[in-house]
Enzyme design. Structure first.
Site, PDB file in Angstrom:
ATOM      1  N   GLU A 287      20.262  -3.569  19.295  1.00 27.40           N
ATOM      2  CA  GLU A 287      19.946  -2.484  18.581  1.00 27.40           C
ATOM      3  C   GLU A 287      20.611  -1.358  19.825  1.00 27.40           C
ATOM      4  OE1 GLU A 287      15.890  -1.284  18.141  1.00 27.40           O
ATOM      5  OE2 GLU A 287      15.916  -2.464  16.296  1.00 27.40           O
ATOM      6  N   GLU A 379      16.167  -7.415  11.512  1.00 28.87           N
ATOM      7  CA  GLU A 379      14.766  -7.079  12.107  1.00 28.87           C
ATOM      8  C   GLU A 379      14.171  -5.975  11.261  1.00 28.87           C
ATOM      9  OE1 GLU A 379      14.347  -6.538  16.669  1.00 28.87           O
ATOM     10  OE2 GLU A 379      13.112  -4.971  15.990  1.00 28.87           O
TER      11      GLU A 379
HETATM   12  C1  IDC Z   1       8.864  -4.149  20.983  1.00 33.95           C
HETATM   13  C2  IDC Z   1       7.793  -5.333  20.879  1.00 33.95           C
HETATM   14  C3  IDC Z   1       6.737  -4.708  21.993  1.00 33.95           C
HETATM   15  C4  IDC Z   1       7.635  -4.696  23.357  1.00 33.95           C
HETATM   16  C5  IDC Z   1       8.697  -3.608  23.097  1.00 33.95           C
HETATM   17  C6  IDC Z   1       9.551  -3.391  24.283  1.00 33.95           C
HETATM   18  O1  IDC Z   1       6.966  -5.229  19.616  1.00 33.95           O
HETATM   19  O2  IDC Z   1       5.792  -5.672  22.197  1.00 33.95           O
HETATM   20  O3  IDC Z   1       6.744  -4.183  24.586  1.00 33.95           O
HETATM   21  O4  IDC Z   1       9.754  -4.162  22.117  1.00 33.95           O
HETATM   22  O5  IDC Z   1      10.256  -4.679  24.760  1.00 33.95           O
HETATM   23  C7  IDC Z   1      12.674  -2.582  18.079  1.00 33.95           C
HETATM   24  C8  IDC Z   1      13.213  -3.736  18.950  1.00 33.95           C
HETATM   25  C9  IDC Z   1      12.025  -4.641  19.397  1.00 33.95           C
HETATM   26  C10 IDC Z   1      10.819  -3.777  19.594  1.00 33.95           C
HETATM   27  C11 IDC Z   1      10.389  -3.278  18.106  1.00 33.95           C
HETATM   28  C12 IDC Z   1       8.901  -2.667  17.968  1.00 33.95           C
HETATM   29  O6  IDC Z   1      14.197  -4.434  18.506  1.00 33.95           O
HETATM   30  O7  IDC Z   1      12.469  -5.241  20.685  1.00 33.95           O
HETATM   31  O8  IDC Z   1       9.972  -4.880  19.994  1.00 33.95           O
HETATM   32  N1  IDC Z   1      11.617  -2.418  17.748  1.00 33.95           N
HETATM   33  O9  IDC Z   1       9.115  -1.476  18.742  1.00 33.95           O
HETATM   34  N2  IDC Z   1      13.412  -1.715  17.462  1.00 33.95           N
HETATM   35  C13 IDC Z   1      12.660  -1.020  16.645  1.00 33.95           C
HETATM   36  C14 IDC Z   1      11.433  -1.232  16.748  1.00 33.95           C
END
Ligand code: IDC
EC number: 3.2.1.4
Length: 461
Positions: A287, A379
């Site tokens: 992302e 995702e």
């Molecule tokens: C989130 C995880 C969370 C973690 C955070 C930071 O769910 O447990 O603490 O990342 O690493 C994304 C990202 C993905 C995120 C997810 C939800 O690709 O890594 O995971 N998210 O926030 N993009 C939009 C949402």
């Protein structure tokens, strides 16, 4: 499951006359409406309505039907604008399904409430043309189990991009439906033989996305170790006939160029090691955020040749601006990619969404972009963009219906027992050995399993 097939047959005789006796004075009309209660609980239910246009093409439509019981109410709907007055429910087409060709269909749905009984609605009418005939309980329901004639990889083989689609060995479009790991640096214990058996056999998942964070205690702390873990998961997916998306999970910092050297090292290694496999797809930057599209494009045009040198025929997914929102989360849109695409072939563009945060404007962007760009939803979550909070069922179903209709492949965040709403398993599940029973699933997990486990319709000729 209760089914009602209502044939709005006014047009049937008119269609016949139009063919035999020259153009009629008015357009041929008619449609079929199929109503299905997909789940029901105390006082509530979820229903789907599939409408099929059997007349001339329409560029806008309104569907009306009657709730037989006074206590039946539409609470929240999707894929249409919904309203109810007394017992009459009205649904109007929205951007992405307003136009219906002859034979074209739209899938709508809603969550409803009821007080007494919950009979199927009657009197479906599309653009004022009433139903004059109906067929109840068709003899067979569609099969729920795919024929045991091969795994997704055995059937489809090496994938490639054709037009805006992901295509199989027969050069026909396919949609892969599956799950993403959580960060493998944190949730390694969730990915073992038992959990991947459940994913392949019970979920009937087509793919596993392997999310290898680069920062946050990920790849940068132990490049050789993480490369090895990714390769092991690729092998475990392959052994079960699932595709594996190797996700270089950049997130913070948002400029993928910060990790350019690491990406070249990592991808030259995994591409060489996995070049002969048919099940591998490379995702080069999860992302990008806080960075321009031209910077992302420049990164892609340096990393893709490294992959191609080792593995010339694999599909590569390129992240997009604004957390892979095609720029929408940064106030832009898909046109920056359409007008300035990555200079490479056999690539797709990532689109990510979180259903409780990203709704109609994002769905409209995907509907537009899908006619011009090969998209892969590598995702998405059923909850808010934090990864937590409640499941937004209506928005999630609207998204999944849209992706199904457009044949866009997807991976859901996450196949893990993280203590957050997006996780498919309840906390503590990965400490045990049961990944198959319904008791270990969260609300999000149950929703995704019900969607992913339906039969695939991979073309085989
Ligand atoms: C989130 C995880 C969370 C973690 C955070 C930071 O769910 O447990 O603490 O990342 O690493 C994304 C990202 C993905 C995120 C997810 C939800 O690709 O890594 O995971 N998210 O926030 N993009 C939009 C949402």
């Amino acid at each position: 499951m209760k089914r009602l097939l209502a044939l709005l047959a006014t047009g049937a005789s008119i269609i016949g006359l139009a063919v035999l006796a020259g153009p009629p004075a008015q357009a041929a009309t008619g449609c079929a409406a199929e109503y299905t209660v997909t789940s029901q609980w105390e006082g509530g239910f979820q229903a789907g309505v599939k409408i099929t246009n059997l007349g001339d093409p329409v560029s806008g439509w309104t569907l009306e039907f009657t709730m037989p019981d006074a206590g039946q109410k539409v609470v929240q709907g999707w894929n249409a604008t919904w309203s109810q007055s007394g017992s009459t429910v009205t649904a109007g087409g929205v951007d992405w399904n307003r136009t219906l060709s002859t034979g074209g269909s739209a899938d709508l749905g809603f969550v409803g409430s009821f007080t007494g009984s919950n009979p199927a609605p009657t009197s479906f009418a599309l653009n004022g043309v009433a139903c004059t005939g109906s067929v109840t309980d068709p003899p067979t329901d569609p099969p729920t189990d795919p024929p045991a004639d091969g795994t997704p990889v055995a059937v489809n083989g090496q994938l490639h991009v054709c037009g805006v689609h992901l295509c199989n060995r027969y050069d026909r479009p396919v949609q892969l439906r599956g799950m993403s790991t959580h960060g493998i640096q944190w949730f390694g214990p969730c990915y073992n033989d038992a959990s991947l058996d459940a994913l392949a056999q019970d979920w009937k998942s087509d793919l596993l996305r392997v999310a290898m964070y680069v920062q946050e205690d990920g790849y940068e702390t132990d490049p050789a170790g993480f490369t090895g873990r990714v390769n092991t998961l690729v092998d475990m997916a392959e052994a079960r006939g699932m595709y594996a998306v190797i996700d270089f999970h950049t997130l913070t910092p948002g400029d993928p160029n910060y990790n350019l050297d690491r990406a070249k090292t990592f991808f030259s290694s995994v591409a060489a090691r996995n070049a002969d496999k048919e099940n591998v797809i490379y995702e080069i930057a999860n992302e990008p955020n806080g960075v321009s599209w031209t910077a992302v494009k420049s990164y892609a045009e340096q990393v893709i040749p490294v992959i191609r040198a080792a593995d010339p025929d694999a599909v590569v997914i390129v992240g997009t601006r604004g957390w892979s929102s095609l720029g929408v989360s940064d106030g832009a849109n898909e046109s920056e990619v359409v007008n300035n695409p990555v200079n490479a072939t056999n690539i797709m563009y990532a689109f990510h969404f979180y259903a409780a945060s990203h709704k109609d404007a994002y769905r409209a962007a995907v509907s537009r972009a899908a006619t011009q760009l090969p998209l892969f939803v590598s995702e998405f979550g059923t909850v808010s963009a934090t990864g937590g909070g409640a499941v937004d069922r209506a928005s999630s179903v609207a998204w999944l219906d849209l992706l199904d209709r457009l044949k866009i492949s997807y991976a859901n965040w996450t196949y893990s027992d993280a203590d957050e709403g997006s996780a498919a398993f309840k906390p503590g599940t990965c400490e045990g050995t049961d990944y198959g029973s319904s008791g270990v699933l969260t609300e999000s997990g149950a929703l995704l399993k019900s969607r992913i486990s339906t039969a695939d319709d991979f073309p085989t000729s």
